[in-house]
Design a protein around this motif. Structure first.
Motif, short mmCIF file in Angstrom:
data_model
loop_
_atom_site.label_atom_id
_atom_site.label_comp_id
_atom_site.label_asym_id
_atom_site.label_seq_id
_atom_site.Cartn_x
_atom_site.Cartn_y
_atom_site.Cartn_z
N MET A 1 29.32 10.71 19.67
CA MET A 1 29.52 11.88 20.33
C MET A 1 27.36 12.07 19.76
O MET A 1 27.88 12.58 17.87
N GLY A 2 26.50 12.65 20.19
CA GLY A 2 26.04 13.08 19.84
C GLY A 2 26.22 15.12 19.24
O GLY A 2 26.84 15.29 19.57
N LYS A 3 25.00 15.74 18.28
CA LYS A 3 25.15 17.26 18.60
C LYS A 3 25.32 17.96 19.05
O LYS A 3 26.15 19.18 19.12
N SER A 4 24.30 17.88 20.21
CA SER A 4 24.95 18.26 21.72
C SER A 4 25.76 18.22 22.05
O SER A 4 27.34 19.28 22.34
N ALA A 5 26.26 16.94 22.71
CA ALA A 5 27.31 16.75 23.12
C ALA A 5 28.97 17.17 23.03
O ALA A 5 30.03 18.09 22.80
N ALA B 1 38.02 18.60 11.25
CA ALA B 1 38.43 18.11 11.64
C ALA B 1 37.82 16.72 12.64
O ALA B 1 38.43 15.54 12.79
N GLN B 2 36.21 17.01 12.20
CA GLN B 2 35.40 15.49 12.85
C GLN B 2 36.00 14.68 11.69
O GLN B 2 36.18 12.92 12.60
N GLN B 3 35.98 14.69 10.40
CA GLN B 3 36.04 13.19 9.32
C GLN B 3 37.69 13.25 9.96
O GLN B 3 38.07 11.32 10.19
N TYR B 4 38.40 13.44 10.15
CA TYR B 4 39.82 13.38 10.15
C TYR B 4 39.97 12.28 12.00
O TYR B 4 40.68 11.48 12.05
N SER B 5 39.05 13.15 12.79
CA SER B 5 39.48 11.91 13.80
C SER B 5 38.44 10.88 13.87
O SER B 5 39.29 10.25 14.35
N GLU B 6 37.69 10.45 13.05
CA GLU B 6 37.08 9.24 13.17
C GLU B 6 38.06 8.46 11.94
O GLU B 6 38.18 7.51 12.35
N ALA B 7 38.36 9.29 11.15
CA ALA B 7 39.40 8.79 9.66
C ALA B 7 40.67 7.87 10.67
O ALA B 7 41.53 7.00 11.20
N LEU B 8 41.15 8.51 12.35
CA LEU B 8 42.22 8.44 13.23
C LEU B 8 41.85 7.35 14.09
O LEU B 8 42.48 6.24 14.39
N ALA B 9 40.75 7.34 14.71
CA ALA B 9 39.96 6.22 15.49
C ALA B 9 39.86 5.17 14.50
O ALA B 9 39.97 3.76 15.32
N SER B 10 39.57 5.05 13.40
CA SER B 10 39.45 3.67 12.94
C SER B 10 40.96 2.90 12.19
O SER B 10 41.16 2.11 12.65
N THR B 11 42.34 3.69 12.44
CA THR B 11 42.98 3.38 12.17
C THR B 11 44.15 3.34 13.11
O THR B 11 44.90 1.98 13.42
N TRP C 1 45.48 11.93 21.35
CA TRP C 1 45.12 10.40 21.80
C TRP C 1 44.83 10.29 22.66
O TRP C 1 45.30 10.13 23.56
N ALA C 2 43.83 9.59 23.11
CA ALA C 2 43.40 9.40 24.60
C ALA C 2 43.36 10.61 25.55
O ALA C 2 42.84 11.69 25.28
N VAL D 1 36.97 22.01 15.63
CA VAL D 1 37.58 20.66 16.84
C VAL D 1 36.39 19.38 16.31
O VAL D 1 36.01 19.69 15.52
N GLY D 2 37.03 17.97 15.98
CA GLY D 2 36.12 16.97 15.50
C GLY D 2 36.90 15.71 17.07
O GLY D 2 38.08 16.04 17.21
N LYS D 3 36.20 14.96 17.46
CA LYS D 3 36.19 13.84 18.13
C LYS D 3 36.10 12.52 18.26
O LYS D 3 34.92 12.27 17.65
N ALA D 4 37.02 11.60 17.94
CA ALA D 4 36.07 10.00 17.34
C ALA D 4 36.26 8.97 19.31
O ALA D 4 37.47 9.43 19.18
N SER D 5 35.54 8.53 18.83
CA SER D 5 36.00 6.78 19.51
C SER D 5 36.88 6.08 18.76
O SER D 5 35.85 5.87 17.94
N ALA D 6 37.34 5.47 19.08
CA ALA D 6 37.70 3.55 18.46
C ALA D 6 37.52 2.68 19.19
O ALA D 6 36.69 3.12 20.43
N SER D 7 37.62 1.56 18.69
CA SER D 7 37.30 0.40 18.79
C SER D 7 37.48 -0.08 20.63
O SER D 7 37.18 -0.66 21.25
N ASP D 8 38.45 0.50 20.70
CA ASP D 8 39.04 0.17 22.59
C ASP D 8 39.23 1.13 22.94
O ASP D 8 39.02 1.34 24.52
N ARG D 9 38.14 2.77 23.39
CA ARG D 9 36.83 3.44 23.30
C ARG D 9 37.59 4.13 23.54
O ARG D 9 38.04 5.44 24.61
N SER D 10 39.46 4.95 23.49
CA SER D 10 40.39 5.51 23.67
C SER D 10 39.92 6.53 22.20
O SER D 10 38.81 6.38 22.07
N SER D 11 40.18 7.86 22.90
CA SER D 11 39.85 9.03 22.07
C SER D 11 40.26 9.78 20.81
O SER D 11 41.91 9.63 21.94
#
Length: 128
Positions: free
Chosen positions: A1-5, A39-49, A69-70, A91-101
């Motif tokens: 997700m880009g900075k502005s988004a 929060a962003q770092q942890y959302s990325e960790a959750l998305a990876s696992t 989740w999603a 707040v943090g948001k990250a996408s997983a490999s299956d495109r869930s958030s």
């Protein structure tokens, strides 16, 4: 997700929180860069696992935390969203490999304390 988004998403989450808080007569929250980053770092960790679980920081009481989740909120921690003594959020948001958030919301100081009397003092009834 880009900075502005990312900034737009964070602003929308903050606005939604503050609408709830206003209904409960609670002072408005402010976004915190440090909590956003964590929060962003942890959302990325959750998305990876792709396993939804609270962070060690939340588990030991360093911060409050809501996870989603999603588009389905699996936590049910509504009271953390209107806890009177919480001043800042991130707040943090990250996408997983299956495109869930995965979305992480962090609160400081921590809320949702179950001790006797804390709930009544900190979660005010909605205004009529």
């Amino acid at each position: 997700m880009g900075k502005s988004a990312s900034k737009q998403f964070n602003d929308e989450v903050l606005k939604a929180h503050n609408e709830y808080w206003k209904q409960h007569g609670v002072p408005q929250l402010k976004l915190c860069k440090k909590l956003n980053r964590e929060a962003q770092q942890y959302s990325e960790a959750l998305a990876s696992t792709r396993i939804l679980k609270h962070s060690p920081e939340s588990s030991c009481g360093q911060c409050g935390e809501n996870l989603a989740w999603a588009s389905y909120d699996q936590t049910g921690h509504f009271t953390a969203m209107v806890w009177k003594n919480i001043k800042k959020m991130g707040v943090g948001k990250a996408s997983a490999s299956d495109r869930s958030s995965f979305v992480v919301a962090r609160y400081f100081p921590t809320g949702n304390v179950i001790n006797q009397g804390f709930f009544e003092e900190n979660v005010l009834p909605p205004k009529k």
